[in-house]
Design an enzyme around this catalytic site. Structure first.
Site, short mmCIF file in Angstrom:
data_model
loop_
_atom_site.label_atom_id
_atom_site.label_comp_id
_atom_site.label_asym_id
_atom_site.label_seq_id
_atom_site.Cartn_x
_atom_site.Cartn_y
_atom_site.Cartn_z
CG ASP A 12 -25.09 16.75 2.68
OD1 ASP A 12 -25.65 16.32 1.66
OD2 ASP A 12 -25.70 17.31 3.61
CG PHE A 13 -25.84 21.28 -1.77
CD1 PHE A 13 -24.83 22.05 -2.31
CD2 PHE A 13 -27.12 21.81 -1.72
CE1 PHE A 13 -25.09 23.33 -2.81
CE2 PHE A 13 -27.40 23.07 -2.21
CZ PHE A 13 -26.38 23.84 -2.76
CG ASP A 14 -29.95 20.59 0.73
OD1 ASP A 14 -30.39 21.73 0.60
OD2 ASP A 14 -29.96 19.74 -0.19
CG ASP A 193 -26.77 18.15 7.20
OD1 ASP A 193 -27.83 18.71 7.50
OD2 ASP A 193 -26.64 17.49 6.15
#
Length: 251
Positions: A12-14, A193
């Site tokens: 994932d990124f954020d 997350d």
């Protein structure tokens, strides 16, 4: 990892590669990430970023990612793909701009302040993090946004103080499953997350491959940690884990 050349690393990124910040536009990738991902990508079958953001935004917030060899970014939960400097995607859905146009009146009618609307092109996100009562605003918006999404042929994806209206038919689990098949992966690790990453965790387990799920932990989301094989402390913990993995596959 006994067979790195057959491994796919999904992230994932954020909240995973980038710390969560009050203003999504102010997010920036962890400074160590591009170099670590480049080292992993040189030894793995593929490194792929799976995110709700558009790929162009990820590249803007992630200086150095264009230098990661072979990196693939699957944005908008897999609807858009960036690879080798090019973005490919189907036409944008008509329901998103219609829903976005209705949001100001909806927020005004609910009397909510400090709620931010983010235009993501193929989706629109409503953030409550900067509201005086983030949890109260989040709950107050759940049903009205579900109704708004249904009227416009969209679905609602909940996250960390954000409710995202997007087209149905794709999620991180489907996107990851398709990518694993495309690359004929022999093992997989996914790091996330937030609630939207649960589908990717399920895809790892459903793949039948040797797999590891990793949660970039926070006090805001516990469901993912309960399902993860490994829990680390936010993006710093993710970088430490990936650095260890890099050293392992380097031999």
């Amino acid at each position: 990892m006994n067979d790195p050349s057959g491994a796919v690393i999904g992230l994932d990124f954020d909240g995973t590669l980038s710390p969560i910040v009050p203003d999504p536009a102010a997010a920036r990738i962890h400074p160590a990430a591009p170099d670590i991902l480049a080292q992993l990508s040189a030894r793995m079958s593929a490194v792929v970023i799976l995110t709700g953001r558009p790929p162009a935004t990820v590249l803007e917030l992630g200086p150095g990612l264009t230098d990661v060899p072979g990196l693939v970014i699957l944005g908008h939960y897999g609807f858009e793909r960036w690879e080798n400097g090019r973005i490919s995607a189907p036409p944008p859905p008509a329901g998103v701009p219609r829903a976005e146009a209705e949001l100001p009146m909806l927020l005004d009618a609910l009397g909510l302040t400090g709620v931010a609307v983010e235009d993501k092109g193929r989706a629109v996100a409503v953030h409550t993090r900067r509201s005086p009562d983030p949890d109260g605003a989040f709950e107050a918006l759940r049903r009205p946004l579900a109704a708004l999404a249904e009227r416009n042929g969209l679905v609602v994806e909940p996250g960390r103080y954000v409710l995202e209206l997007r087209p149905p038919g794709m999620d991180k689990g489907q996107a990851l499953s398709l990518f694993l098949a495309e690359r004929a992966a022999r093992s997989v690790m996914f790091v996330g997350d937030d609630l939207g990453d649960l589908a990717a965790f399920d895809a790892v387990r459903a793949s039948g491959l040797p797999g590891v799920t990793v949660c970039s932990g926070s006090a805001e989301v516990t469901e993912l940690a309960e399902r993860a094989d490994i829990v680390v402390d936010g993006p710093d913990g993710v970088m430490a884990l990936l650095k260890e993995l890099t050293a392992e596959v380097r031999g």
